[in-house]
Design an enzyme around this catalytic site. Sequence first.
Site, PDB file in Angstrom:
ATOM      1  N   CYS A 233      80.364  85.905 -72.645  1.00 10.13           N
ATOM      2  CA  CYS A 233      80.696  85.125 -71.451  1.00 10.13           C
ATOM      3  C   CYS A 233      80.188  83.711 -71.687  1.00 10.13           C
ATOM      4  O   CYS A 233      80.554  83.094 -72.689  1.00 10.13           O
ATOM      5  CB  CYS A 233      80.127  85.767 -70.190  1.00 10.13           C
ATOM      6  SG  CYS A 233      78.338  85.977 -70.184  1.00 10.13           S
ATOM      7  N   ARG A 238      76.894  88.047 -67.856  1.00  4.44           N
ATOM      8  CA  ARG A 238      78.063  88.772 -67.325  1.00  4.44           C
ATOM      9  C   ARG A 238      78.603  89.736 -68.372  1.00  4.44           C
ATOM     10  O   ARG A 238      79.088  90.823 -68.064  1.00  4.44           O
ATOM     11  CB  ARG A 238      79.161  87.787 -66.906  1.00  4.44           C
ATOM     12  CG  ARG A 238      78.851  87.046 -65.622  1.00  4.44           C
ATOM     13  CD  ARG A 238      79.888  85.966 -65.339  1.00  4.44           C
ATOM     14  NE  ARG A 238      79.717  84.792 -66.168  1.00  4.44           N
ATOM     15  CZ  ARG A 238      80.551  83.752 -66.194  1.00  4.44           C
ATOM     16  NH1 ARG A 238      81.644  83.773 -65.436  1.00  4.44           N
ATOM     17  NH2 ARG A 238      80.311  82.706 -66.948  1.00  4.44           N
TER      18      ARG A 238
END
Lengths: 279, 96
Positions: A233, A238
């Site tokens: 990410c 994430r």
Amino acid sequence: MSRSDVLVDADWVQAHLDDPKVVIVEVDEDTSAYDKNHIRNAVRIDWRKDLQDPVRRDFVDQEGFEKLLSAKGIGNDDTVVLYGGNNNWFASYAYWYFKLYGHESVKLLDGGRKKWELDSRDLVAEVPERAATQYKAKAQDTSIRAFRDDVVAAIGNLNLVDVRSPDEFSGKLLAPAHLPQEQSQRPGHVPSARNIPWSKNANDDGTFKSDEELTRLYTDENVDLAKDTIAYCRIGERSALTWFVLHELLGQSNVKNYDGSWTEYGSLVGVPIELGAGK
Amino acid sequence: MCGAKAGGPDLAGVDVASETIIQGSVTRDGEPVNGYVRLLDEGGEFTAEVPTSATGQFRFFAAPGTWTLRALVPGATVDRKVVAQQGAFTEVAIAV
């Protein structure tokens, strides 16, 4: 590995608030959220101060992790339950970190802090006291961690999953939209990466979708589950959530999280970058 | 807790000219609500999410275009469409 080994719901946590062998740990992007309130008996890990090397861009080393967990009162045989804000982004990052250093029993609270709040469950300001331990970490398990050369070598060969939002993937935004956009790196994504935003793994309340829905999500996006996968990410938090989904919930064996992620890749000299929406 | 503040958080220290800001507050009967606000792009895809502040406020740094704000609070979900421009801040008051 099944879902119940790695994921617990709020009722389970509620029932184990006073269990001495269960340590509840809050890990938030907003590290001051814990100061306001938290689940009773939860301790805090600050992803920035506690988990990063203070000088180099890297994690705290094995010894640093041992010191941290010892000081937090976490023993090797304790069950650690992680939760946090922002749909468990940083709690997932910490989960991956605990696995990287070989902690046996770690679980995520499904839905994290948000679901707990939306259910109007109790939060307290009181900070618990836990006696220090003598924690022993294992050497880093790099089978779950990807480095930049792994990513370059994976272009066109392995599954690359870019879990950022479509606008970050295409190059329209350089950071998630709750952060200012000034950044030094180039926008775009790694060529051949599929854009499967982390948010597609979760419901609005932050809980994970069912295993069937999750499997369909990846196969519909042409992720070949027979191949190795690298998720990335912007800074690796994430994508730790997507790593959790693929490796822990769906039991895929060869999945790595690239924690250098876009802030590293987008600053590398000479590597290929693709712009625009996914194909 | 004191009452809701109109508009978004204070912009002191923010380079408004180079950012595309969407901000505002979430209230119920004029009082701030603790909850979350999600920013969805034109395709309805999640872009970001923030908890509301103690005074019910939120802020996003977006890009020019059409966005949807989704307020998630205990017992309610409310959507608002907004158009954002660079160099200006778009204020949105969401009552739930």
